[in-house]
Structures are given as structure tokens and as C-alpha cells.
Design a protein around this motif. Structure first.
Motif, PDB file in Angstrom:
ATOM      1  N   THR A 106      -4.469   9.959 -10.900  1.00 33.84           N
ATOM      2  CA  THR A 106      -5.519  10.690 -10.188  1.00 33.84           C
ATOM      3  C   THR A 106      -5.800  10.124  -8.795  1.00 33.84           C
ATOM      4  N   GLY A 107      -5.009   9.157  -8.376  1.00 39.42           N
ATOM      5  CA  GLY A 107      -5.237   8.520  -7.072  1.00 39.42           C
ATOM      6  C   GLY A 107      -4.593   9.295  -5.932  1.00 39.42           C
ATOM      7  N   LYS A 108      -4.614   8.672  -4.759  1.00 37.93           N
ATOM      8  CA  LYS A 108      -4.013   9.283  -3.586  1.00 37.93           C
ATOM      9  C   LYS A 108      -2.491   9.250  -3.697  1.00 37.93           C
ATOM     10  N   VAL A 109      -1.880  10.169  -2.968  1.00 39.55           N
ATOM     11  CA  VAL A 109      -0.420  10.220  -2.950  1.00 39.55           C
ATOM     12  C   VAL A 109       0.119   8.906  -2.400  1.00 39.55           C
ATOM     13  N   PRO A 110       0.989   8.242  -3.131  1.00 41.03           N
ATOM     14  CA  PRO A 110       1.532   6.962  -2.658  1.00 41.03           C
ATOM     15  C   PRO A 110       2.249   7.134  -1.305  1.00 41.03           C
ATOM     16  N   LYS A 111       2.149   6.085  -0.493  1.00 34.37           N
ATOM     17  CA  LYS A 111       2.788   6.108   0.806  1.00 34.37           C
ATOM     18  C   LYS A 111       3.707   4.905   0.981  1.00 34.37           C
ATOM     19  N   LYS A 112       4.720   5.119   1.771  1.00 33.22           N
ATOM     20  CA  LYS A 112       5.651   4.042   2.088  1.00 33.22           C
ATOM     21  C   LYS A 112       5.844   4.027   3.598  1.00 33.22           C
ATOM     22  N   VAL A 113       5.671   2.859   4.201  1.00 35.52           N
ATOM     23  CA  VAL A 113       5.839   2.730   5.645  1.00 35.52           C
ATOM     24  C   VAL A 113       7.015   1.801   5.922  1.00 35.52           C
ATOM     25  N   VAL A 114       8.080   2.364   6.504  1.00 36.68           N
ATOM     26  CA  VAL A 114       9.251   1.590   6.921  1.00 36.68           C
ATOM     27  C   VAL A 114       9.550   1.973   8.358  1.00 36.68           C
ATOM     28  N   VAL A 115       9.598   0.978   9.248  1.00 39.32           N
ATOM     29  CA  VAL A 115       9.819   1.247  10.672  1.00 39.32           C
ATOM     30  C   VAL A 115      11.125   2.003  10.867  1.00 39.32           C
ATOM     31  N   GLY A 116      11.007   3.130  11.564  1.00 38.33           N
ATOM     32  CA  GLY A 116      12.191   3.909  11.900  1.00 38.33           C
ATOM     33  C   GLY A 116      12.581   4.930  10.853  1.00 38.33           C
ATOM     34  N   TYR A 117      11.758   5.092   9.810  1.00 41.03           N
ATOM     35  CA  TYR A 117      12.071   6.043   8.752  1.00 41.03           C
ATOM     36  C   TYR A 117      10.853   6.906   8.448  1.00 41.03           C
ATOM     37  N   ASN A 118      11.100   8.154   8.004  1.00 45.25           N
ATOM     38  CA  ASN A 118      10.088   9.002   7.378  1.00 45.25           C
ATOM     39  C   ASN A 118      10.308   8.932   5.879  1.00 45.25           C
ATOM     40  N   SER A 119       9.297   8.475   5.136  1.00 43.28           N
ATOM     41  CA  SER A 119       9.417   8.299   3.683  1.00 43.28           C
ATOM     42  C   SER A 119       8.479   9.271   2.980  1.00 43.28           C
ATOM     43  N   LYS A 120       9.028  10.050   2.055  1.00 46.41           N
ATOM     44  CA  LYS A 120       8.250  11.056   1.314  1.00 46.41           C
ATOM     45  C   LYS A 120       8.241  10.706  -0.164  1.00 46.41           C
ATOM     46  N   PHE A 121       7.031  10.719  -0.754  1.00 46.65           N
ATOM     47  CA  PHE A 121       6.890  10.429  -2.186  1.00 46.65           C
ATOM     48  C   PHE A 121       7.674  11.464  -2.989  1.00 46.65           C
ATOM     49  N   SER A 122       8.551  10.964  -3.843  1.00 46.56           N
ATOM     50  CA  SER A 122       9.411  11.873  -4.621  1.00 46.56           C
ATOM     51  C   SER A 122       9.159  11.803  -6.124  1.00 46.56           C
ATOM     52  N   GLY A 123       8.165  11.013  -6.550  1.00 46.81           N
ATOM     53  CA  GLY A 123       7.852  10.932  -7.994  1.00 46.81           C
ATOM     54  C   GLY A 123       7.862   9.498  -8.469  1.00 46.81           C
TER      55      GLY A 123
END
Length: 377
Positions: free
Chosen positions: A22-39
Motif C-alpha cells: 500500500t506504499g508509494k511506487v518504489p523508485k530507483k535513481v541511477v545516474v544516466g538511466y531512466n528506471s521504471k518499477f516493473s514489479g
């Protein structure tokens, strides 16, 4: 949990039920990349025991743009238009523009000039580079090849034996001709000038001919020290023997005009200094002598070519335009027991200003059947 071990949510769930996040959508921050939560790393299923789910992501590398404003320039080889965080380190090629010198890039209108741009692996961000230029000022050219140079040093470095360097602009630095060079410098009405007590404006170690074919008077000048030093084994020709005598160029030093330790052939020009020339003069045009006079303000010795009959006096084989100059050259009160110098009068002279002879001077005046007439009031 998130990919990095961060706990996103802890829940107590009844055995046999299905857990929910029930929390917020997990995020990933990597310099130079767009990261999308996939499950999650495993399917959500009925709880039988303690279980851990870890967020997973789809990573897409970011392509950054590079744009260029060349301001009229061009590139022989194109620079990259994109890059990413994994691109290997590369350096931009600098552009060219006719009659202009590239002085650097500015990034994103920052105003800071960068002469050479290197983009390191791991860099990020869109970039716009603007080329900056200065109009090229050519100071000299090679008469034979017609190649122009932005510095006299480059011209001297490339000149071949017997070629002529023509000055296009005034030069404000010391000039040195190396011992392996044989060339002509045409001052072309321009000036080579410095203000240095320790270093001469021009040092010649090779075989140098200085001419002046400009519409104005060309000069080599040092406002504090020596104008020219001609080194041992060097050959310096002022003018060309076969050419018309124009009494240019002007060689003017505050202390010494020319210090000669080698060979000087005096075929043209005017030399000025507290002492115009130190050392021997090896040749002059047939029928001419070096005549020593004073500058208009009377503060410096001035030597130029002239006919013997122009001189008023001589000391040995040194000819003087005015008697006063001859007396001044040997008129000393600083020497104890100086050797006697004979001044020979060469023509009738009218004296229009007072000439003082120092108390310690030792001068013998040979009238040579000529008259010295006092025209003072």
C-alpha cells in the motif's frame, strides 16, 4: 524492500491470505538511466511463512544531445551529436574559419572559454557548445612562398636559406635569428621595439640582412637598452650593396645602437644610440664613409652613410658631420691622463653655438689649412 535494501513496508498478514503493498511506487535513481518499477522479484502468493519481496526495475540508458554553434566555422570531421553515461571519454575537434583564430568553446552560454573540450565517461546532461573566434592578425609573411604568419617566431622557424620575411605589423618583442639561418628581414616601414635594459631587441647569430622597403621608416628600437647585438661569427648586413641608399632602416638603442662581435656590413640605414656602434664595421659602399653626427635634440650619437666631403672633421678614419660631435666623442673629464686625440678639420667651419672642452680632455686640433669662424653674437 527496494532494490537497494531500503525497507518500503512491513506487514503482519494472516496465514493463508494474500499480502498487499500500500506504499508509494518504489523508485530507483541511477545516474544516466531512466528506471521504471516493473514489479516484484517473485509472484505475490498466499502467505505460508515469513516472506520478502524486492522491487525490480527496467533500466533504460539516457541519450543526451550535443549541439554546436560554429559561428561561421566548419569541421573537417563532425563531432558527436549524442552521448550517454557509458560512452568512452572523447575530445571535441576544434573548428576552423578563414582569417580567424579559434579561441575556445563556451558551454550552454556560460561565457567561460574552454580551449579543448573533453567529455569524460560517466558525464551527463544535454550540452550546447558555441565556437568563439578572434580575427587573425598576421604579423609577417614569407615573400617567396607568400605564406602568412601570426608570429615572427613561426616565420623565422620556417624560413629557408635566402628567403625574405616581410613584416606586416609592428612587433613588440625580442627577435632572435639562430645560427643556422641565412635570411632577409624587410621591415616594410614597420617597427620591432622593446623596452629591455638586459636583452637586445634583435639578437643575430646567423647571417641576416635587414632592409626597409616600406612607405614609412622602418625601425628596430630599444627604449632602454641595445637595439641589435650581432654575435661572434654572425654576419649582419644593413641594406643590400647594390640597392639605392635611403638611410633606412633606423636602428635605435637607448644605450647602444649596434653591438658588433662578428661582421657588420653597413650598406644603408641610420644607427642611433648613446653610443651608436660598438665594434668594427667591415664594409661600406664604395665612395661612402660612415658619418657620425648628433640627433636633432643633441642627446644621442647618430651614424649614417655619406660622402667624405660632407664631414667637418675626422679622428683617424672616423668622420664626423659636425666638429662639435667629434669633440664630444673625446671630450671627457672622467679619465685620468687620457691619450691625446687628434681632430683634423676637413672644411671651413662657422661655429654658431658654444663648444666646451672639459678640463681633463687631451685634444689636438689640426686645422689642416682650414678656418673655424665664430659666428656667435
Amino acid at each position: 524492500k527496494n532494490y537497494n535494501g531500503e525497507i518500503l513496508q512491513t506487514s503482519l498478514v494472516k496465514k493463508g491470505s494474500i499480502p498487499s503493498y500500500t506504499g508509494k511506487v518504489p523508485k530507483k535513481v541511477v545516474v544516466g538511466y531512466n528506471s521504471k518499477f516493473s514489479g516484484w522479484d517473485k509472484p505475490i502468493q498466499l502467505v505460508r511463512e515469513d516472506i520478502e519481496y524486492i522491487a525490480t526495475f527496467t533500466d533504460k540508458i539516457i541519450e543526451y544531445s550535443i549541439s554546436y554553434e560554429l559561428n561561421g566555422g566548419s569541421l573537417d570531421t563532425e563531432n558527436p551529436l549524442t552521448y550517454n553515461v557509458e560512452t568512452e571519454t572523447f575530445t571535441l575537434k576544434n573548428p576552423q574559419k578563414a582569417n580567424y583564430t579559434f579561441i575556445g568553446w563556451t558551454l550552454n552560454e556560460s561565457g567561460n572559454l574552454i580551449e579543448e573540450v573533453t567529455i569524460e565517461k560517466g558525464s551527463i546532461g544535454n550540452r550546447k557548445y558555441t565556437a568563439n573566434w578572434e580575427e587573425t592578425v598576421y604579423v609577417a609573411k614569407n615573400k617567396e612562398t607568400n605564406k602568412e604568419y601570426i608570429s615572427i617566431d613561426l616565420a623565422l622557424e620556417e624560413v629557408q636559406e635566402g628567403q625574405t620575411i616581410i613584416l606586416l605589423e609592428n612587433i613588440k618583442k625580442e627577435v632572435e635569428v639562430s645560427e643556422d639561418k641565412k635570411l632577409i628581414i624587410d621591415l616594410n616601414g614597420k617597427t620591432i621595439t622593446t623596452s629591455n635594459l638586459e636583452i637586445a631587441t634583435l639578437i643575430n647569430k646567423g647571417e641576416l640582412t635587414i632592409i626597409d622597403n616600406g612607405s614609412k621608416v622602418g625601425r628596430i628600437k630599444n627604449s632602454k637598452g641595445k637595439a641589435i647585438v650581432n654575435e661572434a661569427n654572425a654576419i649582419l648586413n644593413l641594406g643590400i650593396l647594390e640597392d639605392e641608399i635611403k638611410l633606412t632602416p633606423y636602428i635605435e638603442g637607448k644605450t647602444i645602437g649596434i653591438e658588433n662581435n662578428g661582421i657588420v656590413n653597413y650598406y644603408d640605414g641610420t644607427v642611433i644610440g648613446n653610443k651608436a656602434i660598438i665594434g668594427n664595421i667591415n664594409a661600406v659602399p664604395e665612395g661612402y664613409n660612415l658619418l657620425i653626427g648628433q640627433t636633432t635634440n643633441g642627446t644621442k650619437e647618430e651614424i649614417k652613410l655619406g660622402l667624405q666631403e660632407e664631414a667637418e672633421a675626422k679622428i683617424g678614419e672616423v668622420y664626423y658631420l659636425e666638429l662639435a660631435t667629434a669633440i664630444k666623442s673625446v671630450n671627457s673629464e672622467n679619465k685620468e691622463n687620457p691619450e691625446q686625440e687628434t681632430i683634423t678639420i676637413l672644411k671651413d667651419i662657422q661655429i654658431s653655438s658654444k663648444i666646451d672642452i672639459k678640463s681633463k680632455a687631451n685634444i689636438r686640433l689640426d686645422l689642416n689649412n682650414k678656418q673655424i669662424i665664430n659666428s656667435l653674437n
